[in-house]
Design an enzyme around this catalytic site. Structure first.
Site, mmCIF file in Angstrom:
data_model
loop_
_atom_site.group_PDB
_atom_site.id
_atom_site.type_symbol
_atom_site.label_atom_id
_atom_site.label_comp_id
_atom_site.label_asym_id
_atom_site.label_seq_id
_atom_site.Cartn_x
_atom_site.Cartn_y
_atom_site.Cartn_z
ATOM 1 N N ASN A 307 0.864 -0.938 0.001
ATOM 2 C CA ASN A 307 0.171 0.088 0.185
ATOM 3 C C ASN A 307 1.459 1.198 0.283
ATOM 4 O OD1 ASN A 307 -2.052 1.421 -0.088
ATOM 5 N ND2 ASN A 307 -3.318 0.563 1.798
ATOM 6 N N HIS A 338 -6.629 2.952 11.349
ATOM 7 C CA HIS A 338 -7.696 1.735 10.806
ATOM 8 C C HIS A 338 -8.747 1.484 12.418
ATOM 9 C CE1 HIS A 338 -3.986 0.582 8.087
ATOM 10 N NE2 HIS A 338 -4.241 0.036 7.213
#
Length: 435
Positions: A307, A338
């Site tokens: 990512n 997250h």
């Protein structure tokens, strides 16, 4: 074993696919100069609103409110204060929404709504754009809006000045996924003439579509293997290693497919280099570098390439801003961003320790591993260990229930991170003595 982190990615892919014709239409209209600059911003903003409502339903309000507030803060505050205020508000709002997910999953013991999960994912991407833009303003890379609170500008002038910010925060090619597109690149694309617009060949788009289709076929095949096999609750001994690796491979294939689709949508709209051009110009990096991810023998390199745009954003937002324990603080913030689920807290802490160990291990080994056969053996063993470590961390972060996390920690798979933790302790102690 269930994978609740990923169950919403399939509908997201459907909405991303539905947005593809509109991205091509936007690129075409820019290529023929059929849209004025304000009309381009309105096209992107309206497309973001429609896509958000279609994908999230009434939960889209949870996205529109922080986008509106962030735009107002960016337009009204000076360069010194804008980042602190925008960051604090955006992370507070996102945390409250994540707490709502915690309440549903852990207190009510109910499966979360797919639309709510899509909204949370989009909120996380919005946080990236808000903080990236506010940092750019603070660092002088982007000129702050002149229509502040004390400005004598008319409302129409203020709206015209604010339109690019709102358009950037909600533009539809990056609303549900995709690499982080900087505000500078966004503005260059929107304000560019037809001669500067990226053009895409039918063959390049077809090849990317075939790649995504191939990954989807592999994902379905892997899903069948995982469903037919034993889970962590039923496996014994070395069979648990196979279960962990296969399940983690399913997660990674799903992410690769999703990232390729997101990247293709941005390219189709013209916000990334055309297929075949250098992907690194103007700071743009695609999220998926599958070759490096699957072949590297260093977990630190895997971390930088996994990512990629998010890794860059975390480095700029946290790692380069703090002095004490920058690596640990970066991973801690990533767990917060997250959602702070138990598996994520454990997984990111474990990941941070593995990266620290990786630097010491490879630095130590470089002194002794010299001959070609030894290097080949060393790379093979460290590649296998890196893949198993990443599988362990991935599984820890994707499972939500504490019982599933306990099954993972109580399996023989925990040997792999323990080995690195022991080596980290020994090599750190040795380095301290030598210093």
């Amino acid at each position: 074993m269930a994978w609740p982190q990923l169950f919403f990615l399939h509908p997201v892919s459907l909405y991303q696919g539905a947005a593809f014709p509109f991205a091509l239409l936007f690129n075409y209209l820019c290529n023929v100069d059929s849209l004025s600059i304000p009309a381009r911003h309105l096209f992107l903003l309206a497309g973001g609103g429609v896509l958000a409502w279609a994908a999230m339903g009434s939960f889209a309000v949870l996205l529109f409110i922080p986008a509106l507030c962030a735009g107002v803060l960016i337009c009204s505050l000076g360069p010194r204060d804008v980042h602190r205020c925008a960051f604090s508000f955006q992370m507070s709002w996102q945390t409250l929404c994540h707490l709502g997910l915690h309440y549903t999953e852990y207190y009510l013991q109910e499966p979360p709504s797919a639309r709510f999960c899509i909204t949370l994912s989009s909120l996380m991407l919005l946080t990236q754009r808000v903080t990236s833009l506010s940092l750019d303003i603070r660092e002088g890379k982007v000129k702050a809006a002149s229509g502040g609170v004390g400005s004598s500008s008319s409302w129409s002038e203020r709206l015209r000045e604010a339109l690019p910010y709102f358009s950037y925060l909600l533009f539809f090619p990056a609303l549900l996924g995709g690499p982080l597109c900087s505000f500078q690149r966004f503005q260059t694309r929107v304000q560019g003439s037809s001669s500067s617009c990226p053009r895409h060949s039918f063959g390049a788009l077809t090849w990317r579509g075939l790649q995504i289709l191939g990954l989807e076929c592999l994902t379905e095949a892997m899903r069948g293997v995982v469903s037919a096999g034993a889970g962590l609750a039923d496996c014994r001994g070395l069979q648990c290693v196979y279960v962990m690796w296969v399940t983690a491979s399913l997660f990674r294939l799903t992410y690769y497919s999703h990232w390729l689709l997101d990247d293709s949508l941005l390219r189709a709209a013209g916000f990334a280099p055309a297929f075949g051009e250098s992907p690194g110009e103007e700071g743009y990096v695609p999220d998926a570098d599958m070759w490096t991810l699957e072949t590297t023998h260093r977990i630190s390199l895997f971390t930088r390439k996994w990512n990629q745009s998010t890794a860059r954003w975390l480095r700029r937002l946290v790692f380069q801003q703090v002095r004490a324990w920058p690596l640990l603080q970066t991973f801690a913030f990533s767990a917060w961003w997250h959602g702070l689920h138990p598996g994520q807290v454990f997984g990111f802490l474990c990941w941070a320790l593995m990266v620290e160990a990786d630097y010491l291990i490879h630095s130590f080994a470089s002194v002794f591993v010299r001959s070609w056969p030894t290097r080949l053996l060393y790379r093979t063993l460290t590649w296998a260990h890196t893949q198993l470590l990443i599988a362990y961390v991935t599984l820890a972060m994707e499972v939500r229930s504490l019982s599933s996390l306990w099954l993972l920690c109580n399996s023989c798979n925990s040997v792999f991170p323990v080995v690195y933790c022991v080596l980290l302790f020994l090599l750190a102690k040795r380095k301290h003595k030598s210093d």
